[in-house]
Design an enzyme around this catalytic site. Structure first.
Site, mmCIF file in Angstrom:
data_model
loop_
_atom_site.group_PDB
_atom_site.id
_atom_site.type_symbol
_atom_site.label_atom_id
_atom_site.label_comp_id
_atom_site.label_asym_id
_atom_site.label_seq_id
_atom_site.Cartn_x
_atom_site.Cartn_y
_atom_site.Cartn_z
ATOM 1 N N TYR A 52 69.077 4.189 15.021
ATOM 2 C CA TYR A 52 69.257 3.853 16.433
ATOM 3 C C TYR A 52 70.697 4.106 16.872
ATOM 4 C CZ TYR A 52 69.651 0.862 20.603
ATOM 5 O OH TYR A 52 69.911 0.382 21.870
ATOM 6 N N HIS A 82 77.972 2.675 30.364
ATOM 7 C CA HIS A 82 78.005 1.237 30.132
ATOM 8 C C HIS A 82 79.212 0.568 30.784
ATOM 9 C CE1 HIS A 82 74.852 2.233 27.394
ATOM 10 N NE2 HIS A 82 74.802 1.051 26.824
ATOM 11 N N ASN A 191 78.630 -2.581 21.377
ATOM 12 C CA ASN A 191 77.659 -3.633 21.050
ATOM 13 C C ASN A 191 78.257 -4.695 20.140
ATOM 14 O OD1 ASN A 191 77.526 -2.711 18.400
ATOM 15 N ND2 ASN A 191 75.432 -1.947 18.558
ATOM 16 N N ARG A 277 85.749 -48.188 29.616
ATOM 17 C CA ARG A 277 85.411 -48.666 28.274
ATOM 18 C C ARG A 277 84.640 -47.655 27.440
ATOM 19 N NH1 ARG A 277 79.967 -51.252 28.604
ATOM 20 N NH2 ARG A 277 79.533 -51.652 30.809
#
Length: 541
Positions: A52, A82, A191, A277
């Site tokens: 890939y 991108h 990535n 408190r």
């Protein structure tokens, strides 16, 4: 001191140190791992092993085979397509943190980029020549790293010495050549989770500093409001198992142990309101969340987060193309951090409201000198309430936003980077809220009707404030004081707790006189420094 990436991965404190300006260096063994991974990619290309993003398209195009002649174009085009970020650019620290986390990831030796590419990123970091990275537009991690990587090929823009340069100009001035990306490098550059991991390291550092301030400021408000020290009793707190709660309880006891104001208030009430408190419980719970977040971030830095991952030997290369680039765990951790900090800040605003409300404080209305003609901190509390509301919106979990991208191929999104950006925004808002409470608590000391000594610790903190800011008498825009207080909290820690406290001499229990003061302000970039800037610079340094 240089941060060294060796056989051991960096931890979040290392990333924060590089973000603040420390140099990052790779050892020879780290470079050797990067070279070995590159050798594997080259073997994958030569042997035609389907991988890939190496010899296929990306996203929904993962089944489209790319020939060896097209693999350079694939890598180059991934950056161009991108780089889709929008909005104002990230700050210098945020950009440095992301770059440091990316280099750390490449140094695992499973990404497959060349050493020359990593050296390009190192050179940009060393010169503090930082890519211009739009903050928004990513559902995960892609666009931020793409804008950083653009500079490596001579595209995009940088900020250097106050000047905006093109990527090509920046490389030329550094004596570097634009790189022609090879197989897999485009995908490796964009990535993985370095983006969210770098931002998360910054969020941890800033949140930790904010929680230290939250304890200190809460001690001042608690003292002014005559709280009951039993809220921090060690035996009582030990019934609840929480390291953070125990730590905050010890810090509050150390801060308030010798308070004459609290001695005078002893037994006044059976129970204080919850915003007083439960300081140890709420602040302690937030510290426990930060500890868990730190563990997640360190695990992320120790993990290989590429898709695909390369492994094996040159004779038998392996490719793992699954989902390690998805940052589900760190997205959830960032959402938790944002919610924890938002809760601490929300309670700070409730204490602030008590300080300005004469019905519960015993102090002049709105901490104003000569009420009627002066509003004091009335509207500053409005600002704090507005920021609390903004935090509430920003603390909604990004990790549940979901969405579908890439033609149904990427049909589950964790929104990790947006979660980190939201956490950073919540921390900044919360620092402003605490800054307002800090000013109000100092003002309350000036108007305190009980003649008794302050605790040594709160006296030290009060003295630090009054060194740079006089009491407020509606004689200047209060926003200027708020800006100074914010910078005090954002840029440095409070006096340390527990431990020896600085001596500030005899206490002056009289109220300071009201004299007109010049306005304090935040200076625009490039503006000439003023006398007030020297006060800001002196704080927390």
């Amino acid at each position: 001191m240089a941060v060294i990436r060796s056989e051991r991965p960096l931890v979040w404190r290392d990333i924060a140190a590089v973000a603040a300006g420390e140099p990052l260096q790779l050892t020879d063994t780290a470079r050797a791992r990067i070279r070995a991974a590159r050798d594997l990619v080259e073997q994958i290309v030569v042997r035609g092993i389907r991988a890939y993003g190496v010899n296929t398209g990306v996203g929904a195009l993962c089944d489209v085979v790319v020939s060896p002649a097209e693999q350079h174009d694939l890598s180059h085009n991934i950056l161009m397509s991108h780089a889709v970020g929008v909005g104002a650019p990230l700050g210098a620290q945020e950009t440095r943190a992301i770059m440091a986390a990316a280099i750390n990831n490449f140094a695992h030796g499973h990404s497959g980029v060349r050493v020359e590419l990593v050296a390009q990123l190192e050179a940009l970091l060393e010169a503090d020549c930082l890519p211009e990275v739009p903050a928004f537009g990513s559902v995960g991690y892609l666009s931020h790293m793409a804008h950083i990587a653009l500079v490596c090929v001579g595209a995009g823009h940088v900020r250097w010495h106050g000047e905006r340069l093109s990527g090509a100009q920046a490389l030329e001035r550094l004596g570097l050549q634009p790189l022609a990306l090879q197989a897999k490098e485009g995908l490796s550059l964009v990535n993985g989770t370095p983006c969210v991991t770098g931002l998360a390291a910054l969020a941890l550092e800033r949140a930790q500093r904010l929680l230290d301030w939250a304890d200190a400021v809460a001690a001042m408000s608690f003292e002014n409001l005559g709280g009951q020290l039993a809220a921090f009793d060690a035996q009582s707190l030990a019934y609840r198992v929480s390291p953070g709660l125990a730590q905050v309880g010890a810090r509050m006891r150390a801060a308030l142990a010798d308070s004459g104001l609290l001695a005078a208030a002893l037994g006044r009430r059976t129970q204080d309101p919850l915003s007083m408190r439960t300081i140890a419980h709420v602040h302690g719970a937030a510290r426990d969340v930060l500890a868990a977040t730190a563990e997640v971030v360190n695990r992320e830095l120790a993990s290989v987060t590429d898709n695909p991952i390369v492994d094996g030997t040159p004779d038998a290369p392996q490719v793992f193309s699954q989902a390690h680039a998805v940052g589900a765990s760190i997205a959830l951790a960032m959402d938790s951090t944002a919610a924890a900090v938002a809760q601490v800040a929300a309670m700070a605003e409730r204490r602030l409201d008590r300080l300005v409300n004469p019905l519960v404080s015993g102090l002049p209305a709105f901490l104003a000198h000569a009420g009627g003609t002066r509003s004091g901190f009335m509207i500053a509390q409005y600002t704090a309430a507005s920021l609390v509301a903004q935090n509430r919106r920003d603390a909604a979990p990004a990790s549940l936003d979901g969405g579908v991208t890439s033609g149904l191929q990427e049909d589950h999104l964790c929104h990790a980077t947006p979660a980190a950006l939201k956490a950073l925004a919540v921390i900044e808002n919360s620092s402003r809220i605490l800054g307002i409470e800090l000013l109000a608590a100092a003002q309350a000391y000036d108007l305190q009707p009980v003649v008794a000594i302050r605790a040594s610790y709160t006296e030290a903190l009060y003295g630090r404030i009054r060194t740079v800011l006089p009491t407020y008498c509606d004689d200047r825009p209060l926003a200027g004081d708020m800006s100074v207080a914010f910078r005090m909290i954002a840029d440095g820690g409070p006096p340390p707790l527990p431990g020896p406290l600085d001596a500030h001499g005899p206490l002056d229990l009289e109220r300071p006189a009201c004299t007109p003061q010049p306005a304090l302000h935040e200076v625009a970039p490039g503006a000439a420094p003023s006398a007030n800037d020297a006060l800001v610079d002196a704080i927390g340094r």
